[in-house]
Each structure stands twice: as C-alpha cells, then as structure tokens.
Design a protein around this motif. Sequence first.
Motif, PDB file in Angstrom:
ATOM      1  N   VAL A  62       0.867  -1.173   0.000  1.00  0.00           N
ATOM      2  CA  VAL A  62       0.000   0.000   0.000  1.00  0.00           C
ATOM      3  C   VAL A  62       0.904   1.223   0.000  1.00  0.00           C
ATOM      4  CG1 VAL A  62      -1.719   1.312   1.309  1.00  0.00           C
ATOM      5  CG2 VAL A  62      -1.859  -1.183   1.217  1.00  0.00           C
ATOM      6  N   ILE A  63       0.539   2.195  -0.828  1.00  0.00           N
ATOM      7  CA  ILE A  63       1.289   3.439  -0.935  1.00  0.00           C
ATOM      8  C   ILE A  63       0.480   4.547  -0.279  1.00  0.00           C
ATOM      9  CG2 ILE A  63       2.350   5.083  -2.541  1.00  0.00           C
ATOM     10  CD1 ILE A  63       3.485   2.162  -2.621  1.00  0.00           C
ATOM     11  N   GLY A  64       1.108   5.304   0.611  1.00  0.00           N
ATOM     12  CA  GLY A  64       0.472   6.458   1.229  1.00  0.00           C
ATOM     13  C   GLY A  64       1.066   7.725   0.645  1.00  0.00           C
ATOM     14  N   TYR A  65       0.224   8.553   0.013  1.00  0.00           N
ATOM     15  CA  TYR A  65       0.732   9.801  -0.561  1.00  0.00           C
ATOM     16  C   TYR A  65       0.007  10.991   0.061  1.00  0.00           C
ATOM     17  CZ  TYR A  65      -3.425  10.059  -3.560  1.00  0.00           C
ATOM     18  OH  TYR A  65      -4.704  10.139  -4.021  1.00  0.00           O
ATOM     19  N   GLU A  66       0.644  12.130  -0.024  1.00  0.00           N
ATOM     20  CA  GLU A  66       0.101  13.354   0.547  1.00  0.00           C
ATOM     21  C   GLU A  66      -0.855  14.005  -0.456  1.00  0.00           C
ATOM     22  OE1 GLU A  66       1.803  17.130   3.025  1.00  0.00           O
ATOM     23  OE2 GLU A  66       3.125  16.110   1.625  1.00  0.00           O
ATOM     24  N   ASN A  67      -2.108  14.201  -0.019  1.00  0.00           N
ATOM     25  CA  ASN A  67      -3.102  14.887  -0.826  1.00  0.00           C
ATOM     26  C   ASN A  67      -3.228  16.304  -0.280  1.00  0.00           C
ATOM     27  OD1 ASN A  67      -5.661  15.998  -1.650  1.00  0.00           O
ATOM     28  ND2 ASN A  67      -6.237  13.944  -2.328  1.00  0.00           N
ATOM     29  N   HIS A  68      -2.733  17.269  -1.056  1.00  0.00           N
ATOM     30  CA  HIS A  68      -2.736  18.656  -0.596  1.00  0.00           C
ATOM     31  C   HIS A  68      -4.144  19.240  -0.501  1.00  0.00           C
ATOM     32  CE1 HIS A  68       1.567  18.930  -0.593  1.00  0.00           C
ATOM     33  NE2 HIS A  68       1.631  18.549  -1.850  1.00  0.00           N
ATOM     34  N   MET A  69      -5.049  18.783  -1.352  1.00  0.00           N
ATOM     35  CA  MET A  69      -6.423  19.299  -1.326  1.00  0.00           C
ATOM     36  C   MET A  69      -7.141  18.878  -0.047  1.00  0.00           C
ATOM     37  SD  MET A  69      -6.738  21.009  -4.141  1.00  0.00           S
ATOM     38  CE  MET A  69      -8.443  21.111  -4.592  1.00  0.00           C
ATOM     39  N   LEU A  70      -6.924  17.646   0.386  1.00  0.00           N
ATOM     40  CA  LEU A  70      -7.574  17.130   1.590  1.00  0.00           C
ATOM     41  C   LEU A  70      -6.748  17.385   2.849  1.00  0.00           C
ATOM     42  CD1 LEU A  70      -8.759  13.658   0.218  1.00  0.00           C
ATOM     43  CD2 LEU A  70     -10.108  15.762   0.450  1.00  0.00           C
ATOM     44  N   ASP A  71      -5.499  17.804   2.666  1.00  0.00           N
ATOM     45  CA  ASP A  71      -4.571  18.017   3.769  1.00  0.00           C
ATOM     46  C   ASP A  71      -4.441  16.760   4.636  1.00  0.00           C
ATOM     47  OD1 ASP A  71      -2.671  19.512   5.143  1.00  0.00           O
ATOM     48  OD2 ASP A  71      -4.147  20.247   6.592  1.00  0.00           O
ATOM     49  N   GLN A  72      -4.264  15.613   3.959  1.00  0.00           N
ATOM     50  CA  GLN A  72      -4.103  14.339   4.657  1.00  0.00           C
ATOM     51  C   GLN A  72      -3.422  13.347   3.730  1.00  0.00           C
ATOM     52  OE1 GLN A  72      -8.182  13.298   5.511  1.00  0.00           O
ATOM     53  NE2 GLN A  72      -8.373  12.085   3.664  1.00  0.00           N
ATOM     54  N   TYR A  73      -3.033  12.219   4.299  1.00  0.00           N
ATOM     55  CA  TYR A  73      -2.466  11.142   3.499  1.00  0.00           C
ATOM     56  C   TYR A  73      -3.597  10.294   2.948  1.00  0.00           C
ATOM     57  CZ  TYR A  73       2.095  12.101   5.678  1.00  0.00           C
ATOM     58  OH  TYR A  73       3.259  12.676   6.115  1.00  0.00           O
ATOM     59  N   VAL A  74      -3.402   9.821   1.721  1.00  0.00           N
ATOM     60  CA  VAL A  74      -4.350   8.910   1.076  1.00  0.00           C
ATOM     61  C   VAL A  74      -3.590   7.620   0.808  1.00  0.00           C
ATOM     62  CG1 VAL A  74      -5.761   8.516  -0.970  1.00  0.00           C
ATOM     63  CG2 VAL A  74      -5.640  10.810   0.031  1.00  0.00           C
ATOM     64  N   TYR A  75      -4.209   6.493   1.129  1.00  0.00           N
ATOM     65  CA  TYR A  75      -3.571   5.187   0.964  1.00  0.00           C
ATOM     66  C   TYR A  75      -4.263   4.420  -0.158  1.00  0.00           C
ATOM     67  CZ  TYR A  75      -1.158   6.289   5.238  1.00  0.00           C
ATOM     68  OH  TYR A  75      -0.363   6.895   6.168  1.00  0.00           O
ATOM     69  N   VAL A  76      -3.452   3.911  -1.083  1.00  0.00           N
ATOM     70  CA  VAL A  76      -3.987   3.150  -2.209  1.00  0.00           C
ATOM     71  C   VAL A  76      -3.198   1.854  -2.361  1.00  0.00           C
ATOM     72  CG1 VAL A  76      -4.830   5.165  -3.484  1.00  0.00           C
ATOM     73  CG2 VAL A  76      -2.521   4.362  -3.870  1.00  0.00           C
ATOM     74  N   PRO A  77      -3.878   0.780  -2.736  1.00  0.00           N
ATOM     75  CA  PRO A  77      -3.155  -0.469  -3.011  1.00  0.00           C
ATOM     76  C   PRO A  77      -2.170  -0.270  -4.166  1.00  0.00           C
ATOM     77  CG  PRO A  77      -5.511  -0.869  -2.813  1.00  0.00           C
ATOM     78  CD  PRO A  77      -5.322   0.614  -2.869  1.00  0.00           C
ATOM     79  N   PHE A  78      -1.004  -0.840  -4.024  1.00  0.00           N
ATOM     80  CA  PHE A  78       0.024  -0.715  -5.053  1.00  0.00           C
ATOM     81  C   PHE A  78      -0.486  -1.182  -6.411  1.00  0.00           C
ATOM     82  CE2 PHE A  78       3.701  -2.220  -7.436  1.00  0.00           C
ATOM     83  CZ  PHE A  78       4.520  -1.105  -7.386  1.00  0.00           C
ATOM     84  N   LYS A  79      -1.314  -2.220  -6.415  1.00  0.00           N
ATOM     85  CA  LYS A  79      -1.796  -2.777  -7.684  1.00  0.00           C
ATOM     86  C   LYS A  79      -2.690  -1.806  -8.460  1.00  0.00           C
ATOM     87  CE  LYS A  79      -5.404  -5.225  -5.213  1.00  0.00           C
ATOM     88  NZ  LYS A  79      -5.834  -6.493  -4.702  1.00  0.00           N
ATOM     89  N   GLU A  80      -3.148  -0.719  -7.826  1.00  0.00           N
ATOM     90  CA  GLU A  80      -3.973   0.276  -8.513  1.00  0.00           C
ATOM     91  C   GLU A  80      -3.157   1.404  -9.143  1.00  0.00           C
ATOM     92  OE1 GLU A  80      -7.152   1.693  -6.041  1.00  0.00           O
ATOM     93  OE2 GLU A  80      -7.806  -0.341  -5.538  1.00  0.00           O
ATOM     94  N   ILE A  81      -1.861   1.388  -8.904  1.00  0.00           N
ATOM     95  CA  ILE A  81      -0.989   2.438  -9.438  1.00  0.00           C
ATOM     96  C   ILE A  81      -0.649   2.125 -10.892  1.00  0.00           C
ATOM     97  CG2 ILE A  81       1.302   3.453  -9.260  1.00  0.00           C
ATOM     98  CD1 ILE A  81       1.092   3.099  -6.262  1.00  0.00           C
ATOM     99  N   ILE A  82      -0.639   3.174 -11.722  1.00  0.00           N
ATOM    100  CA  ILE A  82      -0.314   3.044 -13.136  1.00  0.00           C
ATOM    101  C   ILE A  82       1.020   3.748 -13.382  1.00  0.00           C
ATOM    102  CG2 ILE A  82      -1.058   3.588 -15.495  1.00  0.00           C
ATOM    103  CD1 ILE A  82      -3.959   3.831 -14.191  1.00  0.00           C
ATOM    104  N   PHE A  83       1.997   2.996 -13.887  1.00  0.00           N
ATOM    105  CA  PHE A  83       3.309   3.550 -14.192  1.00  0.00           C
ATOM    106  C   PHE A  83       3.417   3.765 -15.698  1.00  0.00           C
ATOM    107  CE2 PHE A  83       3.896   1.319 -10.210  1.00  0.00           C
ATOM    108  CZ  PHE A  83       4.605   2.237  -9.457  1.00  0.00           C
ATOM    109  N   GLU A  84       3.727   4.987 -16.089  1.00  0.00           N
ATOM    110  CA  GLU A  84       3.900   5.306 -17.509  1.00  0.00           C
ATOM    111  C   GLU A  84       5.354   5.048 -17.887  1.00  0.00           C
ATOM    112  OE1 GLU A  84       3.599   9.146 -20.508  1.00  0.00           O
ATOM    113  OE2 GLU A  84       2.991   9.343 -18.425  1.00  0.00           O
TER     114      GLU A  84
END
Length: 126
Positions: A62-84
């Motif tokens: 799981v990757i936790g990234y900083e969402n500046h709009m929500l002013d919090q961390y958002v956690y997403v499963p790695f398998k949902e990430i798209i690498f270009e």
Amino acid sequence: MTHDLRASAGVFQLECFTGHGHTAFVFFHHALSDFEQFDMVCIVDLLNRIRWDKEFGKGEFVIGYENHMLDQYVYVPFKEIIFEEGNHFSFELINEMGEFITIPFHRVREVLKDNKVIWQRPPHTP
C-alpha cells in the motif's frame, strides 16, 4: 544521485541528493531487516523493486501519498498504481470519481507491506 546513510534506534535515515538541488530525507524502519540484504533506496527504486522483483514483490503493498487538497495522506493499493513508461517523476491512478490523477513521487510519504510500514519520509516541518 548520492546517498548518506545513518542509523539510530532501529530507524535508518537515508539522505538522497537528487542532483537537481533537492535533498530528500527518507526513513527506513527496522522492518526492512526482515527482507534479505535490502539496499537502502529512494522511493523510485523501491517502487521499481516491488514491480520487478517477484520474490520481494510478494505480499500486499500500500502506498500512502500526501493529498494537498484534503490536507491528509491517502492510501492506495500498489496494484492500482499506473506507471507510464519512461516517466521518472510521477505515477497515475484513478480516483473515486473515475478520474485519472497524477501523483509526483515526492508526495509519496509511506510504503506498507502486509500492514507494516517499510518505508517512510520524515514529517514536514512548519
């Protein structure tokens, strides 16, 4: 890119000099020692290892990234990430509204494997 590694109280600190005038401080928790001889790496290298090293990539990441709009961390499963292909600055994912959003690598704050934090940036200082 150069690295400076320090250890204290079971937490390793890696200072990465990106060569673009930016310095990233990254903390690796002792949990990394559970994996065989894991070299201390910056976030891009860690994400690539999860993608391409079949043995290391086993488990639920799981990757936790900083969402500046929500002013919090958002956690997403790695398998949902798209690498270009060829993009060394960001990844994409689809948000809850079905929109593609781009997340720069420097906004990734934590990486968890099987609910254990294995990589973490230090908190921002005001």
